[in-house]
Design an enzyme around this catalytic site. Structure first.
Site, short mmCIF file in Angstrom:
data_model
loop_
_atom_site.label_atom_id
_atom_site.label_comp_id
_atom_site.label_asym_id
_atom_site.label_seq_id
_atom_site.Cartn_x
_atom_site.Cartn_y
_atom_site.Cartn_z
N LYS A 279 65.26 17.28 92.37
CA LYS A 279 65.25 16.55 93.65
C LYS A 279 65.90 15.17 93.52
CE LYS A 279 61.63 13.87 95.94
NZ LYS A 279 61.66 12.63 95.31
N ASN A 280 65.48 14.41 92.51
CA ASN A 280 65.95 13.03 92.47
C ASN A 280 67.40 12.89 92.02
OD1 ASN A 280 63.60 12.14 93.57
ND2 ASN A 280 62.63 11.61 91.61
N CYS B 205 57.17 7.86 99.82
CA CYS B 205 55.76 7.89 99.44
C CYS B 205 55.25 6.46 99.27
CB CYS B 205 55.57 8.66 98.13
SG CYS B 205 55.83 10.43 98.32
N ARG C 201 57.30 -1.36 96.39
CA ARG C 201 58.64 -0.77 96.23
C ARG C 201 59.77 -1.65 96.80
NH1 ARG C 201 58.35 5.71 96.94
NH2 ARG C 201 59.91 5.61 95.31
N ASP D 196 55.87 10.20 87.74
CA ASP D 196 55.81 11.34 88.68
C ASP D 196 54.98 12.50 88.13
OD1 ASP D 196 57.37 9.90 90.37
OD2 ASP D 196 59.23 10.97 89.96
N ARG E 284 58.64 18.07 100.54
CA ARG E 284 59.72 17.13 100.24
C ARG E 284 60.33 17.37 98.87
NH1 ARG E 284 58.30 11.33 100.26
NH2 ARG E 284 60.35 11.52 99.34
N1 EPU Z 1 61.58 -2.11 91.65
C1 EPU Z 1 61.73 -3.43 91.99
N2 EPU Z 1 62.89 -3.79 92.62
C2 EPU Z 1 63.87 -2.91 92.91
C3 EPU Z 1 63.71 -1.56 92.54
C4 EPU Z 1 62.55 -1.19 91.91
O1 EPU Z 1 60.85 -4.25 91.76
O2 EPU Z 1 64.89 -3.32 93.47
C5 EPU Z 1 60.36 -1.69 90.94
C6 EPU Z 1 59.55 -0.65 91.70
O3 EPU Z 1 58.70 -1.22 92.66
C7 EPU Z 1 58.82 0.04 90.58
C8 EPU Z 1 59.85 0.00 89.44
O4 EPU Z 1 60.75 -1.02 89.76
O5 EPU Z 1 57.71 -0.71 90.22
C9 EPU Z 1 60.61 1.29 89.22
O6 EPU Z 1 61.13 1.75 90.45
P1 EPU Z 1 62.45 2.62 90.56
O7 EPU Z 1 63.46 1.85 91.31
O8 EPU Z 1 62.81 3.15 89.21
O9 EPU Z 1 61.95 3.81 91.46
P2 EPU Z 1 62.66 4.44 92.71
O10 EPU Z 1 64.13 4.48 92.53
O11 EPU Z 1 62.10 3.83 93.96
C10 EPU Z 1 62.63 6.83 91.67
C11 EPU Z 1 62.17 8.18 92.12
C12 EPU Z 1 60.65 8.21 92.13
C13 EPU Z 1 60.15 7.89 90.73
C14 EPU Z 1 60.71 6.55 90.26
C15 EPU Z 1 60.36 6.22 88.83
C16 EPU Z 1 63.93 8.82 93.61
C17 EPU Z 1 64.38 9.08 94.98
N3 EPU Z 1 62.68 8.41 93.45
O12 EPU Z 1 62.10 5.90 92.62
O13 EPU Z 1 60.31 9.54 92.46
O14 EPU Z 1 58.75 7.82 90.74
O15 EPU Z 1 62.15 6.56 90.36
O16 EPU Z 1 60.82 7.20 87.95
O17 EPU Z 1 64.68 8.99 92.65
C18 EPU Z 1 58.98 11.26 93.31
O18 EPU Z 1 59.92 12.03 93.04
O19 EPU Z 1 57.85 11.66 93.66
C19 EPU Z 1 59.20 9.82 93.21
C20 EPU Z 1 58.38 8.93 93.75
#
Ligand code: EPU
Length: 430
Positions: free
Chosen positions: A22-23, A117, A122, A305, A397
């Site tokens: 998915k991601n 979610c 975030r 996850d 999703r």
């Molecule tokens: N963060 C910041 N600033 C940013 C971006 C992230 O502070 O600009 C923080 C976040 O709040 C978090 C950490 O950095 O504490 C890591 O967040 P990351 O950006 O890696 O997560 P994401 O891109 O929002 C993706 C996956 C998530 C998965 C996370 C961590 C997608 C669409 N989503 O989220 O997947 O948990 O990486 O591996 O790729 C899921 O599939 O259920 C899911 C939530």
């Protein structure tokens, strides 16, 4: 009131085939906007996030043809607007990839603030940092993000936090920028590497994806491509914990065992059997497992996850386990639901202390988010009696044919729409 009803107790046994990641899919679809041509994407998971993404791309002018359930061809020659539909883009998190891709393609985009979610605050500051370093202006207000760039220029970007989304977004914006971009402290998740491989397959020059430093040499344009998405690490992990929590024996096919190492290691540590093959893992448990401690970390650490699914497994294990959640501050919302089934878990901030119980009893619970929803289904399949899980839109999703795959493994689970169907299931299963 769509919900899953299940009667627990059957060990899950048999083969299951894992869908595409998915991601990776939700980043590769918008990445196709950079081509100005056509590309065929295979092993796409048929899940609601992918369907919403397709709708967003069609709204921007892309033409999408589904060749089969898991393959589509996308034609991005006529991208004729820079306004992505706010209602759709604010529905989920990964819509933020439209920004990186459209900055590269058109130098301009307006999208809704990403939803997704509710796992914590975030923020997207690291995404913005990347765009701005490459020369874009980003304005946020009234639930919208507006990003514009006259010309994107390669830059050095240091990520203050290891972020999957910000790393991928910086790659998307940088591949057509003039000059060289370096992303330091980059995320190393398998889907980051998959997106880089996809971009390279259409002519990008990205090196180092999967390490802390990614180097991108901007190119002028891309050619058509064909690409097959990697298997979903988290779907595979979910079935691994399902095997263990139900004391079953599952051959999980179409996986990359290397991506599952952190999960396999923990399951072996608590006494499960995990056998690796080239593109499959067989996971089984015959006895009650032991406790352990887990801290979620960026890849190659234990994935956040998989935290709720592992908590379900540990809640049934012998002894006390501690889970520390280091990625998202609000990822224990399933605990109240699991408690209704007899789990003993105490949450203190980002730590959950789990005292293992002998078994769960069925209850009516709701999914607070995607992975927690899947975890509650596993709990229901290992519980005594009937369990219903509502708010399953979250599960749609990210899991393709979840109910069907579980049924195939011997799980007594059904999708029901009203009380009459609930009663019918109970009567049938007894
Ligand atoms: N963060 C910041 N600033 C940013 C971006 C992230 O502070 O600009 C923080 C976040 O709040 C978090 C950490 O950095 O504490 C890591 O967040 P990351 O950006 O890696 O997560 P994401 O891109 O929002 C993706 C996956 C998530 C998965 C996370 C961590 C997608 C669409 N989503 O989220 O997947 O948990 O990486 O591996 O790729 C899921 O599939 O259920 C899911 C939530």
């Amino acid at each position: 009131m769509e919900q899953y009803i299940m009667k627990g107790g059957n060990p899950l046994v048999g083969d299951v085939t894992i869908s595409g990641a998915k991601n990776a899919a939700v980043a590769i679809l918008p990445a196709a906007l950079l081509i100005n041509g056509t590309c065929t994407i295979n092993n796409l998971p048929n899940i609601s996030d992918v369907k919403i993404y397709c709708e967003i791309l069609e709204n921007l002018g892309a033409k999408i043809h589904w060749n089969s359930t898991n393959e589509l061809t996308i034609d991005t020659r006529n991208i004729d607007t820079t306004e992505a539909p706010i209602d759709l883009t604010s529905k989920f998190r990964a819509s933020y990839y439209i920004i990186g891709a459209m900055l590269g393609r058109k130098g301009e985009i307006e999208v809704g603030m990403p939803g997704g979610c509710k796992l914590g605050a975030r923020p997207i500051d690291q995404h913005i940092k990347g765009f701005e370093a490459l020369g874009a202006n980003v304005d946020i207000g009234q639930g919208k993000i507006i990003a514009k760039a006259k010309k994107l220029k390669g830059a050095s970007i240091y990520m203050d936090i290891t972020s999957v989304g910000a790393t991928i977004n910086a790659m998307l914006a940088a591949v057509l920028a003039e000059g060289t971009t370096t992303i330091d402290n980059a995320a190393k998740e398998p889907h980051v590497v998959d997106v880089a491989n996809f971009l390279n397959s259409m002519g990008a020059k990205i090196r180092g994806a999967g390490t802390d430093v990614i180097r991108i040499k901007g190119v002028e344009k891309f050619g058509d491509c064909q690409y097959s998405i990697i298997p979903d690490q988290i779907e595979a992990g979910t079935f691994m914990t399902a095997a263990v929590a139900t004391k079953g024996d599952i051959m999980i096919k179409n996986v990359i065992p290397k991506h599952l190492e952190a999960i396999s290691a923990k399951l072996i540590e608590i006494g499960a059997e995990v056998v690796e093959f080239d593109d499959a893992v067989r996971v089984s448990a015959t006895k009650r497992l032991e406790s352990t401690n887990i801290k979620t970390l960026p890849y190659p650490g234990f994935p956040t996850d998989m935290q709720p699914q592992m908590a379900v497994t540990l809640a049934l294990s012998n002894g006390t386990s501690v889970i520390s959640e280091s990625i998202f501050e609000n990822r224990f919302r399933y605990v109240d639901e699991l408690t209704k089934m007899g789990a003993t878990i105490q949450v203190d901030g980002r730590t959950a202390i789990i005292s293992g119980v002998e078994g769960f009893t069925g209850a009516d619970v709701h999914a607070p988010d995607l992975r927690a929803g899947a975890a509650l289904v596993i709990a229901g399949l290992s519980a005594k009696g009937f369990t219903t899980v509502s708010d399953i839109g979250y599960i749609y999703r990210g899991y393709e044919q979840f109910e069907q795959k579980l049924k195939q493994l011997g799980g007594e689970i059904q999708l029901v729409n009203n009380e009459k169907e609930v009663a019918k299931f109970k009567l049938k299963i007894g």
